[in-house]
Design a protein around this motif. Structure first.
Motif, PDB file in Angstrom:
ATOM      1  N   PRO A  60      41.894 -19.761  -3.419  1.00 52.88           N
ATOM      2  CA  PRO A  60      43.173 -21.273  -3.011  1.00 52.88           C
ATOM      3  C   PRO A  60      43.659 -21.098  -1.544  1.00 52.88           C
ATOM      4  O   PRO A  60      43.110 -22.232  -1.221  1.00 52.88           O
ATOM      5  CB  PRO A  60      43.790 -20.716  -3.956  1.00 52.88           C
ATOM      6  N   GLN A  61      43.188 -19.741  -0.351  1.00 52.03           N
ATOM      7  CA  GLN A  61      43.927 -19.790   0.928  1.00 52.03           C
ATOM      8  C   GLN A  61      42.108 -20.387   1.908  1.00 52.03           C
ATOM      9  O   GLN A  61      42.507 -21.308   2.474  1.00 52.03           O
ATOM     10  CB  GLN A  61      43.580 -18.501   1.120  1.00 52.03           C
ATOM     11  N   LYS A  62      41.360 -20.831   1.038  1.00 49.81           N
ATOM     12  CA  LYS A  62      39.636 -21.010   1.551  1.00 49.81           C
ATOM     13  C   LYS A  62      39.608 -22.474   1.683  1.00 49.81           C
ATOM     14  O   LYS A  62      39.928 -23.446   2.421  1.00 49.81           O
ATOM     15  CB  LYS A  62      38.745 -20.434   1.461  1.00 49.81           C
ATOM     16  N   LYS A  63      40.088 -22.622   0.783  1.00 53.90           N
ATOM     17  CA  LYS A  63      40.546 -24.037  -0.827  1.00 53.90           C
ATOM     18  C   LYS A  63      41.792 -25.057   0.392  1.00 53.90           C
ATOM     19  O   LYS A  63      41.538 -26.002   0.830  1.00 53.90           O
ATOM     20  CB  LYS A  63      40.613 -24.298  -1.678  1.00 53.90           C
ATOM     21  N   LEU A  64      42.936 -24.286   1.126  1.00 53.70           N
ATOM     22  CA  LEU A  64      44.045 -24.905   1.751  1.00 53.70           C
ATOM     23  C   LEU A  64      43.158 -25.125   3.482  1.00 53.70           C
ATOM     24  O   LEU A  64      43.047 -26.039   3.784  1.00 53.70           O
ATOM     25  CB  LEU A  64      44.959 -24.156   1.762  1.00 53.70           C
ATOM     26  N   LEU A  65      42.630 -24.083   3.635  1.00 59.60           N
ATOM     27  CA  LEU A  65      41.520 -24.244   4.932  1.00 59.60           C
ATOM     28  C   LEU A  65      41.161 -25.534   4.948  1.00 59.60           C
ATOM     29  O   LEU A  65      40.723 -27.204   5.807  1.00 59.60           O
ATOM     30  CB  LEU A  65      40.616 -23.284   5.483  1.00 59.60           C
ATOM     31  N   ASP A  66      40.383 -25.806   3.679  1.00 60.52           N
ATOM     32  CA  ASP A  66      39.799 -27.020   3.614  1.00 60.52           C
ATOM     33  C   ASP A  66      40.498 -28.430   3.704  1.00 60.52           C
ATOM     34  O   ASP A  66      39.099 -29.495   4.585  1.00 60.52           O
ATOM     35  CB  ASP A  66      38.253 -26.754   2.380  1.00 60.52           C
ATOM     36  N   TYR A  67      41.317 -27.561   2.915  1.00 64.05           N
ATOM     37  CA  TYR A  67      41.942 -28.936   2.711  1.00 64.05           C
ATOM     38  C   TYR A  67      42.692 -29.884   4.078  1.00 64.05           C
ATOM     39  O   TYR A  67      42.657 -31.298   5.292  1.00 64.05           O
ATOM     40  CB  TYR A  67      43.089 -29.000   2.045  1.00 64.05           C
ATOM     41  N   LEU A  68      42.882 -28.312   5.371  1.00 61.18           N
ATOM     42  CA  LEU A  68      43.603 -28.990   6.512  1.00 61.18           C
ATOM     43  C   LEU A  68      42.582 -29.006   7.384  1.00 61.18           C
ATOM     44  O   LEU A  68      42.974 -29.569   8.510  1.00 61.18           O
ATOM     45  CB  LEU A  68      44.540 -27.735   6.717  1.00 61.18           C
ATOM     46  N   GLY A  69      41.528 -29.514   7.121  1.00 62.15           N
ATOM     47  CA  GLY A  69      40.100 -29.272   7.912  1.00 62.15           C
ATOM     48  C   GLY A  69      40.357 -28.771   9.104  1.00 62.15           C
ATOM     49  O   GLY A  69      39.534 -28.640  10.014  1.00 62.15           O
ATOM     50  N   ILE A  70      40.653 -27.227   8.187  1.00 63.94           N
ATOM     51  CA  ILE A  70      40.112 -25.616   9.592  1.00 63.94           C
ATOM     52  C   ILE A  70      38.689 -25.411   9.066  1.00 63.94           C
ATOM     53  O   ILE A  70      38.736 -24.328   8.141  1.00 63.94           O
ATOM     54  CB  ILE A  70      41.386 -25.027   9.249  1.00 63.94           C
ATOM     55  N   PHE A  75      44.961 -28.264  -6.058  1.00 65.44           N
ATOM     56  CA  PHE A  75      43.578 -28.188  -6.655  1.00 65.44           C
ATOM     57  C   PHE A  75      43.377 -27.146  -8.140  1.00 65.44           C
ATOM     58  O   PHE A  75      43.910 -27.096  -8.819  1.00 65.44           O
ATOM     59  CB  PHE A  75      42.395 -28.154  -5.584  1.00 65.44           C
ATOM     60  N   ALA A  76      41.985 -27.847  -8.482  1.00 63.58           N
ATOM     61  CA  ALA A  76      41.439 -27.154  -9.621  1.00 63.58           C
ATOM     62  C   ALA A  76      42.538 -28.268 -10.702  1.00 63.58           C
ATOM     63  O   ALA A  76      42.623 -27.563 -11.861  1.00 63.58           O
ATOM     64  CB  ALA A  76      41.642 -26.014  -9.614  1.00 63.58           C
ATOM     65  N   GLU A  77      42.278 -29.494 -10.740  1.00 62.08           N
ATOM     66  CA  GLU A  77      42.545 -29.889 -11.739  1.00 62.08           C
ATOM     67  C   GLU A  77      41.401 -30.322 -12.630  1.00 62.08           C
ATOM     68  O   GLU A  77      40.266 -30.254 -12.623  1.00 62.08           O
ATOM     69  CB  GLU A  77      42.965 -31.150 -11.695  1.00 62.08           C
ATOM     70  N   PRO A  78      41.897 -29.559 -14.447  1.00 63.30           N
ATOM     71  CA  PRO A  78      40.899 -29.475 -15.668  1.00 63.30           C
ATOM     72  C   PRO A  78      40.233 -31.020 -15.266  1.00 63.30           C
ATOM     73  O   PRO A  78      40.796 -32.225 -14.617  1.00 63.30           O
ATOM     74  CB  PRO A  78      41.362 -29.565 -16.493  1.00 63.30           C
ATOM     75  N   PRO A  79      39.490 -30.930 -15.966  1.00 64.29           N
ATOM     76  CA  PRO A  79      38.188 -30.173 -16.221  1.00 64.29           C
ATOM     77  C   PRO A  79      37.290 -29.026 -14.469  1.00 64.29           C
ATOM     78  O   PRO A  79      36.665 -27.996 -15.389  1.00 64.29           O
ATOM     79  CB  PRO A  79      37.015 -30.697 -16.962  1.00 64.29           C
ATOM     80  N   GLU A  80      37.986 -29.076 -13.623  1.00 65.94           N
ATOM     81  CA  GLU A  80      37.480 -28.806 -12.952  1.00 65.94           C
ATOM     82  C   GLU A  80      38.299 -27.432 -12.355  1.00 65.94           C
ATOM     83  O   GLU A  80      38.495 -26.937 -10.662  1.00 65.94           O
ATOM     84  CB  GLU A  80      36.694 -29.590 -11.519  1.00 65.94           C
ATOM     85  N   GLU A  81      38.102 -26.380 -13.315  1.00 62.73           N
ATOM     86  CA  GLU A  81      39.170 -25.218 -13.238  1.00 62.73           C
ATOM     87  C   GLU A  81      38.321 -24.247 -11.890  1.00 62.73           C
ATOM     88  O   GLU A  81      37.493 -24.527 -11.728  1.00 62.73           O
ATOM     89  CB  GLU A  81      39.410 -25.248 -14.113  1.00 62.73           C
ATOM     90  N   LEU A  82      39.340 -23.510 -11.378  1.00 60.19           N
ATOM     91  CA  LEU A  82      39.312 -22.987 -10.618  1.00 60.19           C
ATOM     92  C   LEU A  82      38.748 -21.616 -11.564  1.00 60.19           C
ATOM     93  O   LEU A  82      39.242 -20.755 -12.672  1.00 60.19           O
ATOM     94  CB  LEU A  82      40.663 -21.846 -10.137  1.00 60.19           C
ATOM     95  N   VAL A  83      37.321 -20.568 -11.052  1.00 58.77           N
ATOM     96  CA  VAL A  83      36.329 -19.793 -12.238  1.00 58.77           C
ATOM     97  C   VAL A  83      36.906 -18.482 -11.068  1.00 58.77           C
ATOM     98  O   VAL A  83      36.102 -18.746 -10.235  1.00 58.77           O
ATOM     99  CB  VAL A  83      35.354 -20.404 -12.453  1.00 58.77           C
ATOM    100  N   LEU A  84      36.999 -17.701 -12.039  1.00 62.56           N
ATOM    101  CA  LEU A  84      37.954 -16.979 -11.532  1.00 62.56           C
ATOM    102  C   LEU A  84      36.695 -15.603 -11.705  1.00 62.56           C
ATOM    103  O   LEU A  84      35.705 -15.506 -12.582  1.00 62.56           O
ATOM    104  CB  LEU A  84      39.036 -16.190 -12.322  1.00 62.56           C
ATOM    105  N   SER A  85      36.712 -14.205 -11.424  1.00 65.41           N
ATOM    106  CA  SER A  85      35.543 -13.329 -10.840  1.00 65.41           C
ATOM    107  C   SER A  85      35.768 -12.753 -12.305  1.00 65.41           C
ATOM    108  O   SER A  85      34.569 -12.134 -12.814  1.00 65.41           O
ATOM    109  CB  SER A  85      36.138 -12.172  -9.871  1.00 65.41           C
ATOM    110  N   ASN A  86      36.595 -12.304 -13.212  1.00 64.94           N
ATOM    111  CA  ASN A  86      36.045 -11.956 -15.099  1.00 64.94           C
ATOM    112  C   ASN A  86      35.538 -13.670 -16.158  1.00 64.94           C
ATOM    113  O   ASN A  86      35.310 -13.251 -16.543  1.00 64.94           O
ATOM    114  CB  ASN A  86      37.561 -11.504 -15.325  1.00 64.94           C
ATOM    115  N   GLY A  87      35.405 -14.311 -15.180  1.00 63.03           N
ATOM    116  CA  GLY A  87      35.066 -15.663 -16.261  1.00 63.03           C
ATOM    117  C   GLY A  87      35.683 -16.889 -16.446  1.00 63.03           C
ATOM    118  O   GLY A  87      35.752 -17.743 -17.008  1.00 63.03           O
ATOM    119  N   SER A  88      37.082 -16.415 -16.373  1.00 64.46           N
ATOM    120  CA  SER A  88      37.707 -16.663 -16.915  1.00 64.46           C
ATOM    121  C   SER A  88      38.840 -18.571 -16.045  1.00 64.46           C
ATOM    122  O   SER A  88      38.229 -18.178 -15.321  1.00 64.46           O
ATOM    123  CB  SER A  88      39.004 -16.247 -17.380  1.00 64.46           C
ATOM    124  N   LYS A  89      39.228 -19.658 -16.995  1.00 62.65           N
ATOM    125  CA  LYS A  89      39.454 -20.389 -16.151  1.00 62.65           C
ATOM    126  C   LYS A  89      41.274 -20.270 -15.724  1.00 62.65           C
ATOM    127  O   LYS A  89      41.690 -20.283 -16.347  1.00 62.65           O
ATOM    128  CB  LYS A  89      38.357 -21.740 -16.085  1.00 62.65           C
TER     129      LYS A  89
END
Lengths: 194, 390
Positions: free
Chosen positions: B145-155, B25-39
């Motif tokens: 990412p673990q939460k995204k995985l659950l979303d993907y699995l429909g849980i 997931f998080a294919e550019p331009p929709e990257e994962l924004v990390l807690s320090n602001g980097s992508k």
């Protein structure tokens, strides 16, 4: 003879209850099935706690002497101290603490003024041993034994209200509240509130 | 063919042959924004599942692995595998995380090197491994990412989350980030944050890596790897996972080949059996782990503080809806019981249904990975209590 039924009669169905010194949790299980309560326990003995958790009960391995202050005030409907207060390092402190945790508390204890104990000391000259107090003096966890009169004095002094009381002695039989309970009852049960 | 199948695979309790799956997931331009602001993007995570999801998707258990773990928690990836997944003692048919009843998910954390995006992954922007251009990640980032995985699995909600050590930190972080997404939580052999002592051990490990000439500022993927540094880091780490008692029982002062090497050529590294053992641990670790991942993950662990952004621990844990099982081990000196008891105290103050035990075990911090019938009964009992609560 200890009778849990007396305590069960005082407890409303569906209540949230903390059991002090719950051991392997048999007492919680018993109340769960009879009164459909939500039960929680605390005990210091790790093996008993493993057993309780393995049986699916919510039990914390901890020391009642030090850990009760962690709970928020009035977080339970009842705190039940069944046959445990005499084991505490500072029973007065524990009682004050559990009065903070719930509106009503239940304390049950072996009455050291029971006639069999009195006669035991009188005739044998040794520390009494009974079914309820079976230990050698050097192994006894019961470091603060007391009598019904002692307890009532304490309640008066601390301004603790006795809502109900019950007594058993001589194998299961109820002892009348009016007929010298301090002499004829082996075990005492108190429902208290502040 | 029969004899090549590991014996355990035929056991009733094995999860059997499992395949590691990948989710991106998080294919550019929709990257994962990390807690320090980097992508960071795209992000791939490796995961495995055991058992079957029930029709209302209410039987999922999410397992978080520890520092050097991976998505392969149970069963075997191929019949040739000598060893099963890292928590095979707990996951499988009839085991505490009973795959006949539960759908168990385990995924590799980001920053790792076992299939999830980490410093050894190819940076799509350059076509080369990230190395030190990989952004600094936190424990908080690792659960997204673990939460995204659950979303993907429909849980939508989990039956339980569980993990020991760093896995326990991930459980705590999950509870704080998603307080109402799990019915139960097992917080095992962990801490609300690292002590100076724990940071110190990690720091020496990191130092060993960056002082290895092969490390080359993290840019070593095309040449010699900083194997010496990484193996020393693992040796230090491994000491902290054991206890004095378990080392005494296993090695004592036993010397290799039964005699002290009183020769004229001094051997400063291989005399005692414990030395041999640690070197073996170090050498086998370099075959399966990336030095940069070790740096990034240990840094995330040291930086972790569940109270960050809150007044205190009580405040941090106040929204938790799950029933919690906190567990420490008597011989764990890396995460001693006092740290678990802090968590228990905060949970109690918040009126959260809590179970706690300081489990008697001589095996130190790693005790949760040891096959112990009592431990299994506790796990099974706790899962049963969640079921009763629902």
């Amino acid at each position: 003879m200890k009778k849990l039924g007396i305590i069960k009669n005082w407890v409303k169905e569906g209540s949230k209850i903390l059991f002090l010194g719950c051991g392997n949790g048999e007492i919680i299980k018993s109340f769960k099935s009879s009164n459909k309560i939500k039960g929680f326990g605390i005990d210091i003995d790790e093996n008993k706690v493993y057993e309780a958790i393995s049986n699916g009960l919510s039990v914390i391995q901890g020391d009642i002497n030090s850990d009760l202050t962690d709970y928020p005030k009035k977080s339970f409907d009842y705190v039940i101290a069944h046959d445990i207060i005499q084991v505490m390092t500072k029973p007065d402190v524990t009682i004050r603490q559990i009065l903070e945790l719930s509106d009503k508390i239940i304390i049950s204890f072996p009455n050291f003024a029971y006639i069999k104990i009195r006669l035991g000391i009188l005739f044998s000259g040794r520390m009494p041993k009974t079914k309820i107090l079976p230990y050698e003096w050097y192994r006894s966890p019961n470091i603060h034994l007391f009598t019904i009169k002692d307890f009532k004095d304490f309640c008066k002094k601390e301004d603790i209200q006795i809502v109900d009381q019950n007594f058993t002695g001589f194998n299961k039989k109820y002892v009348s509240k009016l007929f010298f309970p301090n002499l004829f009852s082996e075990f005492a049960y108190f429902l208290l509130k502040k | 063919m029969e004899e090549t199948i590991p014996k355990k695979l035929n056991d009733e309790g094995s999860a059997g042959i499992v395949e590691t799956l990948y989710f991106t997931f998080a294919e550019p331009p929709e990257e994962l924004v990390l807690s320090n602001g980097s992508k960071l993007g795209p992000v791939t995570i490796a995961y495995e599942t055991y058992g079957a999801l029930n029709h209302d998707k209410s039987n999922a258990i999410l397992v978080f692995h520890a520092l050097s773990g991976d998505a392969h928690a149970a069963g075997y990836n191929s019949p040739e595998d000598k060893k099963p997944g890292w928590w095979d003692i707990m996951i499988g048919p009839g085991k505490p995380f009973d795959t006949d009843k539960y759908f168990v998910i385990c995924s590799n954390i980001i920053g790792g090197c076992k299939g999830s995006t980490g410093p050894s992954s190819i940076n799509p922007a350059t076509g080369k491994p990230y190395g030190l251009s990989f952004p600094i990640i936190s424990i908080k980032d690792m659960i997204i990412p673990q939460k995204k995985l659950l979303d993907y699995l429909g849980i939508k909600t989990l039956f339980c989350i569980t993990g020991g050590s760093v896995g326990g930190m991930l459980v705590l972080q999950w509870l704080v980030s998603y307080p109402d997404l799990s019915e139960g939580a097992m917080i095992i052999a962990t801490s609300p944050n690292h002590t100076a002592q724990a940071i110190a051990f990690n720091s020496v490990g990191r130092y060993a890596i960056i002082k290895d000439p092969n490390w080359n500022n993290g840019d070593y993927y095309e040449g010699e790897k900083p194997d010496k540094g990484l193996s020393i880091a693992r040796m230090i780490g491994h000491i902290t996972y054991l206890s004095e008692e378990s080392m005494r029982r296993k090695f004592g002062r036993k010397v290799i080949d039964g005699k002290l090497s009183l020769t004229d050529i001094a051997d400063f590294t291989k005399e005692f059996e414990v030395e041999n053992y640690l070197q073996y641990q170090g050498e086998s670790f370099i075959k399966r782990f990336d030095a940069n991942s070790y740096l990034y993950i240990t840094k995330a662990i040291d930086d972790f503080d569940i109270t960050e952004g809150f007044e205190n621990l009580c405040d941090a844990l106040k929204e938790i809806k799950a029933k919690c099982f906190v567990m420490s081990f008597t011989s764990d000196w890396l995460y001693p019981k006092e740290q678990s008891m802090k968590i228990v105290k905060a949970l109690k103050i918040n009126g959260i249904e809590t179970t706690y035990t300081n489990f008697e075990s001589p095996y130190g911090h790693d005790a949760f990975l040891i096959d112990d019938a009592r431990l299994k009964r506790l796990f099974a009992g706790f899962l049963k209590s969640i079921k009763e609560r629902i």
